[in-house]
Motif scaffolding. Structure first.
Motif, PDB file in Angstrom:
ATOM      1  N   GLU A 124      -1.260  52.726  22.122  1.00 37.43           N
ATOM      2  CA  GLU A 124      -0.926  51.873  23.496  1.00 37.43           C
ATOM      3  C   GLU A 124      -1.860  50.790  23.524  1.00 37.43           C
ATOM      4  OE1 GLU A 124      -0.004  54.376  23.236  1.00 37.43           O
ATOM      5  OE2 GLU A 124       2.089  53.976  22.915  1.00 37.43           O
ATOM      6  N   TYR A 167      -0.761  60.109  29.195  1.00 41.36           N
ATOM      7  CA  TYR A 167       1.049  60.039  29.148  1.00 41.36           C
ATOM      8  C   TYR A 167       2.195  60.736  30.141  1.00 41.36           C
ATOM      9  CZ  TYR A 167       0.222  57.747  24.580  1.00 41.36           C
ATOM     10  OH  TYR A 167      -0.802  56.766  24.185  1.00 41.36           O
ATOM     11  N   LEU A 170       6.249  47.784  25.417  1.00 45.49           N
ATOM     12  CA  LEU A 170       7.440  48.160  23.860  1.00 45.49           C
ATOM     13  C   LEU A 170       8.850  47.353  24.914  1.00 45.49           C
ATOM     14  CD1 LEU A 170       5.665  51.588  23.679  1.00 45.49           C
ATOM     15  CD2 LEU A 170       6.290  50.414  22.294  1.00 45.49           C
ATOM     16  N   SER A 222      12.738  52.919  23.738  1.00 50.50           N
ATOM     17  CA  SER A 222      11.790  53.126  22.674  1.00 50.50           C
ATOM     18  C   SER A 222      11.363  54.519  22.330  1.00 50.50           C
ATOM     19  CB  SER A 222      10.340  52.350  22.983  1.00 50.50           C
ATOM     20  OG  SER A 222       9.666  53.374  22.250  1.00 50.50           O
ATOM     21  N   LEU A 223      11.708  55.361  21.309  1.00 48.66           N
ATOM     22  CA  LEU A 223      11.501  56.358  21.021  1.00 48.66           C
ATOM     23  C   LEU A 223      10.166  56.972  20.805  1.00 48.66           C
ATOM     24  CD1 LEU A 223      15.110  56.899  19.012  1.00 48.66           C
ATOM     25  CD2 LEU A 223      14.223  58.259  21.597  1.00 48.66           C
ATOM     26  N   VAL A 224       9.244  56.515  20.991  1.00 51.18           N
ATOM     27  CA  VAL A 224       7.332  56.434  20.710  1.00 51.18           C
ATOM     28  C   VAL A 224       7.837  58.049  21.842  1.00 51.18           C
ATOM     29  CG1 VAL A 224       5.000  56.731  21.436  1.00 51.18           C
ATOM     30  CG2 VAL A 224       7.075  54.341  20.687  1.00 51.18           C
ATOM     31  N   ASP A 225       6.803  59.204  20.919  1.00 53.49           N
ATOM     32  CA  ASP A 225       6.532  60.763  21.737  1.00 53.49           C
ATOM     33  C   ASP A 225       5.570  60.400  22.638  1.00 53.49           C
ATOM     34  OD1 ASP A 225       7.371  62.565  21.731  1.00 53.49           O
ATOM     35  OD2 ASP A 225       6.699  64.068  19.268  1.00 53.49           O
ATOM     36  N   SER A 226       6.267  60.495  23.680  1.00 59.86           N
ATOM     37  CA  SER A 226       4.974  60.328  24.627  1.00 59.86           C
ATOM     38  C   SER A 226       4.143  62.074  24.954  1.00 59.86           C
ATOM     39  CB  SER A 226       5.746  60.124  25.992  1.00 59.86           C
ATOM     40  OG  SER A 226       6.588  61.452  26.346  1.00 59.86           O
ATOM     41  N   ILE A 227       5.190  62.763  24.989  1.00 58.30           N
ATOM     42  CA  ILE A 227       4.030  64.353  25.057  1.00 58.30           C
ATOM     43  C   ILE A 227       4.239  65.033  24.026  1.00 58.30           C
ATOM     44  CG2 ILE A 227       4.023  65.486  26.586  1.00 58.30           C
ATOM     45  CD1 ILE A 227       6.461  64.767  27.455  1.00 58.30           C
ATOM     46  N   SER A 228       2.744  65.211  23.973  1.00 60.04           N
ATOM     47  CA  SER A 228       2.831  66.474  22.926  1.00 60.04           C
ATOM     48  C   SER A 228       3.900  66.800  22.988  1.00 60.04           C
ATOM     49  CB  SER A 228       0.664  66.956  22.678  1.00 60.04           C
ATOM     50  OG  SER A 228       1.577  68.473  22.744  1.00 60.04           O
TER      51      SER A 228
END
Lengths: 380, 347
Positions: free
Chosen positions: B167, B309, B324, B328-334
């Protein structure tokens, strides 16, 4: 005094005398402990000039202004915040700062001032309304309060009792909540205010990392830090005055927990709206990535179910323990500075009713509405 | 410094040969003169580079005004148009880090692929069949260009010990035109050559990659097997090849002048700050919108994901303008779940 057995924790809980308290010695093998167990600092030490900024010391009697730091002046000035030209919006944090006043006292000792306490002072305690460093010996230079005890793990409860009595005697009106932490505890005060905004200082309640044994309602881990409401502090001091509470054991957190229970102070649930822990008895790496062996005492101690992996810890974490000086600064950087630009956090905690009243805002309906995307232990 | 010696030595050899042919017995005098000039010239060059001709190119992140002057629509469109392809160069010995990168930050790339020296059963990768780092870099870029030149406009190369915040990379690139030859990262000067240290990650615009692909076909300027008499490190070699195409390295900084590509971990930088400016450790350490850190163990990647994050102080709002789209379906967390474990061997 501490648990020195190297192998084989018994299946049943050990009795208080020989038990393992929340603090762990560094000589237990790695197979039992998650890493890291304790961290020693190896950086070079620089002499600094002490900057004590009492805001109204000239109006207080000498004994009240001595040894106390009032970061309120610096808290929302250029010193603490991210660079002012970026002007982040800290209005909410500032409001909470004035409405939920927290006095922090840090348990330390003469040999730790330059190696540990100094870095605590340079980082998270700047966010407290009032901060005191408690040592066995008074030090005008640092400054620390002298509790007139000896040093050592067996003195911990004495120091705790004396420290709370001191705070009660000299600083009761300056805060609503009273936090105890170690010099290797890292605390995010803003997140603590978030938790406490939902309660009032007149409630007899205290919060921390809740452990099950030794008291019916459990007790709070000493290393992870715990915070007492004003009423809880009053009752603690009263308990000792009336001898309802006495020095039962040097295990400070167990003993305090038992006193709290006797005095009718409630052990609170400090988890966030997604039921994730906020006070942590170990460092972030251990909680986020460590796998605790099944025989590890931690499993039997935790009051609430343990979650391993990233869901161990709330986004609005309040404390971590076994934090080295370097990690203090690192956590301060990660909490207050480093971010992903433009990224919208997934966890958007709801504003509970009491907090809304405090901040004179519109409360949102409780947790049901929380915009969380959490499914069991799998994180999205 | 050594590169220069080579160049001038060759020039000198030429003079000597020429001198011998032309002037007979005077060729030796001419030869000595050559050497003399070289040495003087070189010393001058050395000092000059440091003091006067310091062409350290800087390139900055956008200002707040740059971004706030855009309408929301323009901003969204811009951020949508930035498509980052991530190349992570791995070897079997990096398996632990490989797994961590795969589970964490690489998910934030528009596409991420692992280019491996050899095939590894546990994970998919683009197999390069070489252990030589320069050959790996070269072939990875070649393949990436061939396959993805029409789909992505920015190419980010990293090692598995690097942690990246994509980002912040996109924010940095917000107002930069990928049809221009950008070659960005943490730069180092070696003599007259300024190159991007690959420890901090390397960013190429599509234009730079296009030119690079072209120069790959020229074995004199950009040899497949590295330097002439001695090998250059792969990041220097890349810079040499790019320089022939007119592409120069630029050091990326935020609006305060702090490096955003870091060749060290947060912990190392904090340690340095504690030693160098103990009164301003956190404020002076690193950029708030840092793009990369390096030297991370797998566990540290997970801690960084949490730190970047998730972990924050309630009530402190940076007022970043959203880049964004909502939802948005960006994976934020591991999503690294320790209970599930990772199949195969993970260190």
């Amino acid at each position: 005094m501490l648990h020195t057995q190297v192998s084989g924790f018994k299946e049943s809980l050990p009795s208080p005398v020989q038990t393992v308290p929340a603090k762990l010695p560094c000589n237990l093998p790695r197979s039992i402990l998650p890493s890291p167990c304790c961290i020693t600092s190896t950086h070079t030490v620089f002499r600094e000039t002490i900057k004590n900024i009492p805001t109204s010391s000239h109006t207080l009697p000498p004994y009240l202004s001595w040894g106390v730091e009032y970061p309120s002046g610096a808290a929302f000035g250029a010193g603490l915040l991210a660079s002012s030209h970026r002007s982040p919006d800290n209005a909410t944090a500032a409001e909470l700062y004035s409405k939920v006043r927290i006095l922090c006292w840090v348990m330390t000792g003469p040999s730790n001032l330059e190696t540990k306490a100094r870095h605590v002072r340079a980082t998270w305690t700047r966010h407290c309304n009032v901060v005191l460093f408690m040592s066995s010996v008074r030090d005008d230079g640092f400054p620390t309060v002298g509790l007139d005890t000896k040093e050592g793990r067996d003195q911990l409860y004495w120091k705790t009792i004396r420290a709370f009595q001191y705070v009660h005697q000299h600083h009761l009106e300056q805060a609503d909540w009273f936090l105890k932490a170690d010099d290797d505890t890292f605390v995010v005060l803003d997140n603590l205010r978030w938790l406490l905004a939902n309660h009032t200082p007149e409630e007899p309640v205290y919060f921390g990392k809740r452990f099950k044994p030794y008291a019916k309602q459990g007790f709070m881990s000493g290393g992870a830090g715990y915070v007492l409401s004003k009423e809880a502090l009053r009752r603690f001091v009263e308990g000792f005055r009336t001898q309802v509470c006495t020095h039962t054991t040097s295990l400070e957190d167990v003993a305090l927990g038992q006193c709290m229970e006797k005095m009718g102070v409630q052990a609170g649930d400090s988890r966030d709206a997604a039921r994730r822990e906020t006070f942590h008895p170990f460092g972030p790496e251990s909680h986020l990535t460590g796998k605790f062996s099944k025989s590890f005492w931690y499993w039997k101690y935790c009051y609430y179910p343990i979650v391993e992996g990233p869901q161990c810890c709330s986004d609005l974490a309040i404390s971590f323990h076994y934090v080295s000086p370097e990690l203090m600064y690192t956590l301060e950087f990660l909490t207050y500075h480093l971010r992903a630009y433009g990224y919208r956090y997934r966890y958007q905690p709801p504003l509970p009713e009491n907090a809304a009243r405090l901040l004179q805002r519109q409360a949102q309906p409780k947790a049901a509405n929380a915009t969380l995307l959490v499914q069991g232990t799998k994180i999205l | 410094m050594l590169n220069f010696n080579l160049k001038y030595l060759c020039v000198c050899m030429c003079y000597m040969c020429g001198g011998f042919v032309l002037w007979g017995q005077f060729s030796y005098i001419w030869g000595l003169f050559c050497v003399f000039v070289t040495l003087i010239g070189h010393n001058k060059m050395g000092h000059g580079t440091k003091a006067h001709h310091h062409e350290h190119h800087h390139i900055q992140a956008p200002n707040k005004e740059d971004v706030s002057n855009l309408s929301e629509g323009e901003r969204m469109e811009l951020s949508h148009s930035i498509r980052v392809y991530c190349i992570i160069l791995v070897k079997p010995k990096d398996l632990g880090n490989w797994a961590a990168v795969k589970e964490t930050w690489s998910k934030h790339c528009d596409k991420a692929e692992f280019y491996s020296s050899e095939n590894v059963k546990v994970f998919d990768s683009v197999v390069l069949n070489t252990n030589d780092m320069w050959v790996m870099v070269r072939n990875a870029y070649k393949l990436a260009y061939e396959r993805y030149k029409d789909e992505y406009n920015w190419f980010f190369l990293a090692h598995p010990t690097t942690f990246a915040v994509i980002e912040n990379l996109k924010y940095f690139l917000l107002k930069k035109d990928p049809s221009q030859p950008f070659y960005i990262g943490h730069t180092v000067k070696s003599g007259e050559l300024e190159y991007v240290d690959d420890d901090g990650g390397i960013v190429l615009s599509i234009e730079s990659l296009k030119r690079l692909s072209k120069i790959f076909e020229d074995p004199d300027k950009c040899p497949e097997q590295g330097g002439l008499l001695w090998k250059l490190s792969e990041d220097k070699q890349l810079a040499v090849c790019l320089k022939y195409t007119g592409v120069l390295a630029e050091n990326a900084e935020d609006s305060e002048g702090k490096d955003v590509f870091n060749t060290k971990s947060v912990g190392s930088l904090i340690k340095e700050a504690m030693a160098n400016h103990p009164q301003q450790v956190v404020e002076g350490c690193c950029s708030d919108t840092a793009i990369t850190f390096n030297g991370l163990a797998p566990n540290h990647m997970h801690v960084m994901m949490y730190g970047v994050y998730r972990l924050r102080a309630y009530g402190h709002n940076f007022k970043d303008l959203p880049l964004l789209p909502k939802g948005s379906l960006v994976d934020s967390i591991s999503s690294f779940n320790i209970n599930k474990g990772v199949k195969g061997k993970v260190e």
